[in-house]
Scaffold this active site. Structure first.
Site, PDB file in Angstrom:
ATOM      1  N   ASP A  58       0.847  -1.196   0.000  1.00  0.00           N
ATOM      2  CA  ASP A  58       0.000   0.000   0.000  1.00  0.00           C
ATOM      3  C   ASP A  58       0.881   1.245   0.000  1.00  0.00           C
ATOM      4  OD1 ASP A  58      -1.904   2.065   0.610  1.00  0.00           O
ATOM      5  OD2 ASP A  58      -3.225   0.520   1.412  1.00  0.00           O
ATOM      6  N   SER A 108      -7.125   4.497  -1.780  1.00  0.00           N
ATOM      7  CA  SER A 108      -6.958   3.044  -1.749  1.00  0.00           C
ATOM      8  C   SER A 108      -8.249   2.283  -1.989  1.00  0.00           C
ATOM      9  CB  SER A 108      -6.359   2.618  -0.404  1.00  0.00           C
ATOM     10  OG  SER A 108      -5.051   3.101  -0.260  1.00  0.00           O
ATOM     11  N   ASP A 337       2.068   2.668   3.572  1.00  0.00           N
ATOM     12  CA  ASP A 337       1.268   3.846   3.260  1.00  0.00           C
ATOM     13  C   ASP A 337       1.146   4.781   4.455  1.00  0.00           C
ATOM     14  OD1 ASP A 337      -1.008   5.257   1.669  1.00  0.00           O
ATOM     15  OD2 ASP A 337      -2.019   4.622   3.504  1.00  0.00           O
ATOM     16  N   HIS A 341       2.191   8.752   5.097  1.00  0.00           N
ATOM     17  CA  HIS A 341       1.254   9.810   5.512  1.00  0.00           C
ATOM     18  C   HIS A 341       1.792  10.585   6.714  1.00  0.00           C
ATOM     19  CE1 HIS A 341      -1.958   9.183   2.722  1.00  0.00           C
ATOM     20  NE2 HIS A 341      -2.209   7.945   3.103  1.00  0.00           N
ATOM     21  N   HIS A 379      -1.161   2.615  -5.140  1.00  0.00           N
ATOM     22  CA  HIS A 379      -0.877   4.005  -5.521  1.00  0.00           C
ATOM     23  C   HIS A 379       0.494   4.384  -5.001  1.00  0.00           C
ATOM     24  CE1 HIS A 379      -1.476   5.105  -1.338  1.00  0.00           C
ATOM     25  NE2 HIS A 379      -2.603   4.420  -1.354  1.00  0.00           N
ATOM     26  N   HIS A 452      -1.274  11.086  -1.240  1.00  0.00           N
ATOM     27  CA  HIS A 452      -0.866  10.108  -2.237  1.00  0.00           C
ATOM     28  C   HIS A 452      -0.244  10.817  -3.433  1.00  0.00           C
ATOM     29  CE1 HIS A 452      -4.154   7.110  -0.710  1.00  0.00           C
ATOM     30  NE2 HIS A 452      -3.165   7.270   0.150  1.00  0.00           N
TER      31      HIS A 452
END
Length: 541
Positions: A58, A108, A337, A341, A379, A452
């Protein structure tokens, strides 16, 4: 002390020898010849894939792959750049276009729906097509799309889900749920979300238990989504369940399996998972954390919890007991992911290590001749490797422009940085430990959390029909190619290749519900595109 110093000296001597070898032109000629020979000797495996494993990193954009490669190489005492990840050795590589139907830069939920269901959809929606309106419960009726997991179960295969996030999070949920809002993980104490559910749409946790009892393995976090606010968490009694509908979905899952006469097990304790006798288990629900699993860096430092590789091993042990029809498994490295972030590259890179270990585990437990393994990302992130750092510079360290390591503002900067995020104030970080667990890479544009990225992501494949994964493809192609390879879903029966055609949009009938195919954002996107085309046309005159 002497032993440590001696080991460090040997390591330095090895690195010096390696650098000297690379200075010889014959080193590069030999390396290129070997890679060419490997490719020439590579033959496609043109047979049905008995098993399919899809690994989803992810947020694992190509910059993350590169940074992860260097990071893992340096952990092994190498300069780093020359290291090769397990999945980078796969012979078939392509690129996937990740946009949602309404967003240039995706989320996502929409990307997972594309990967697993073969249909692109809007941002924030799971397991439904793009005619849905985000957050509108009624609009999802009749828009549901099934996934390759359900296609595999229908073909008599076993199926499993492994994730380092909550099992109700966007990526795993796309394998079994259908919702117009990814936030509907449970009926929590949120009047807004519950009002949107409106009593007629099931939340994601309910769909997993009530509508999908045939999934053989579900391993991940998110325990709090499955029991009521009146009950305490078994691992941390200070926490209570999140459900306000008073449902105990864990007990309900166990009851369903018992009524079907199955060999089943529910686990939440890591020690119990480690000692599990999988020979007597055909259905396993493991909710191993109240929310997401720990970041890998924290798991290694502070806990004795099992790793993503351990979960993958347990899942394959149960799934591969189906000798005739095989299995489907999805493994998500979900916290890559979340580290991005947070603009904490160290979190993302250590979770890349966990992801790589899980892939290695699967490679060691499966047969290349019958198992298609796909590694991809949903992504990317606005994550960069910059400056002109020297070879072997620690990837989490300071960069250089060739002028003493200072930028134009006379301050130092890191090799890794973000285009946006919470840490956007420039400061001199010369004396800071940039490899510290809590260090946040600097960002250019201020934002509460890093976003993203919209560029293409990699697809790496090996095994039967892996040669289908090449070139630049739409993300939803992955589901169809994997389904064809394993002969499930739309390819369960014999398939004849059709002439090449380009799909066209169906015209709207004013008497139909065409307008529901677009939410407000989609109309805005269409309007912006028309203005853009008009502007281009005017510039020609």
């Amino acid at each position: 002390m002497f032993l440590a110093a001696y080991s460090l000296l040997l390591l330095m001597m090895m690195m010096i020898g390696y650098i000297e070898a690379q200075n010889d032109a014959e080193y590069w000629r030999t390396l290129a010849r070997k890679q060419l020979d490997d490719n020439l000797n590579q033959k496609p495996i043109e047979k049905r894939a008995k098993n399919v494993i899809i690994f989803v990193g992810d947020g694992m954009g190509l910059t993350t792959v590169t940074a992860g490669r260097i990071f893992m190489g340096q952990l092994q005492g190498k300069l780093g750049e020359e290291h090769v990840l397990n999945f980078e050795k796969f012979p078939n590589v392509g690129l996937s276009k990740t946009y949602n139907t309404d967003k240039m830069v995706p989320d996502s939920a929409g990307t997972a729906t594309a990967i697993f269901c073969g249909v692109k959809t809007i941002s924030g929606a799971i397991g439904v097509d793009s005619r849905v309106e985000r957050g509108n419960c009624a609009s999802q009726q009749g828009r549901e799309v099934d996934s390759i997991l359900k296609w595999s179960l229908a073909a008599g295969k076993r199926a499993g889900i492994v994730t380092s996030t909550s099992v109700t999070h966007a990526t795993p949920a796309a394998l079994y749920a259908h919702v117009a809002e990814r936030g509907w993980e449970a009926t929590v104490n949120d009047p807004h979300l519950n009002a949107l559910l409106n009593g007629s749409c099931k939340d994601i946790a309910r769909q997993l238990v009530e509508d999908n009892p045939d999934i053989n393995v579900v391993l991940g976090g998110g325990r709090g989504m499955f029991f009521p606010v009146t009950a305490r968490d078994p691992q941390a009694s200070i926490r209570r369940g999140m459900r306000v509908d008073n449902k105990d979905l864990i007990a309900e899952w166990q009851k369903q399996q018992q009524q079907r006469g199955r060999k089943y097990k529910y686990v939440w304790d890591w020690n119990e998972l480690r000692t599990l006798d999988t020979t007597n288990i055909d259905y396993l629900l493991g909710l191993m954390a109240y929310s997401h699993l720990d970041f890998e860096i924290d798991r290694r430092r502070f806990t004795d919890f099992a790793s993503l590789a351990d979960l993958t091993k347990t899942a394959i042990q149960i799934l591969q007991k189906e000798k005739q029809n095989g299995f489907f498994l999805m493994v998500e490295g979900g916290r890559i992911d979340q580290g991005h972030h947070n603009t904490k590259a160290i979190e993302a890179l250590w979770d890349m290590v966990a992801f790589e270990d899980a892939i290695q585990t699967a490679l060691g437990m499966t047969n290349l001749d019958e198992t298609l393994i796909i590694v991809t990302a949903d992504h990317s992130h606005v994550f960069t490797i910059g400056g002109y750092p020297k070879r072997g510079t620690p990837i989490l360290g300071l960069s250089d422009f060739g002028n003493g390591g200072l930028a134009a503002d006379k301050m130092t900067f890191t090799i890794l940085s973000y285009a946006n995020g919470p840490n956007n104030q420039r400061r001199n970080i010369t004396k800071e430990d940039t490899a510290n667990r809590h260090f946040m890479q600097q960002a250019m544009v201020p934002n509460a959390g890093e976003s993203h990225g919209g560029e293409d992501v990699g697809i790496f494949a090996q095994g039967p029909m892996a040669h289908l994964f090449r070139g630049v493809v739409e993300q939803n192609y992955i589901a169809f190619a994997a389904a064809y390879a394993s002969r499930v879903g739309p390819y369960a029966s014999n398939y004849t290749v059709s002439p090449t055609t380009t799909p066209t949009a169906s015209p709207c009938n004013p008497a139909s519900d065409c307008d529901s195919a677009f939410n407000g954002e989609s109309h805005s996107t269409t309007h912006s595109m028309l203005l853009f085309i008009i502007a281009i046309g005017m510039s020609l005159f």
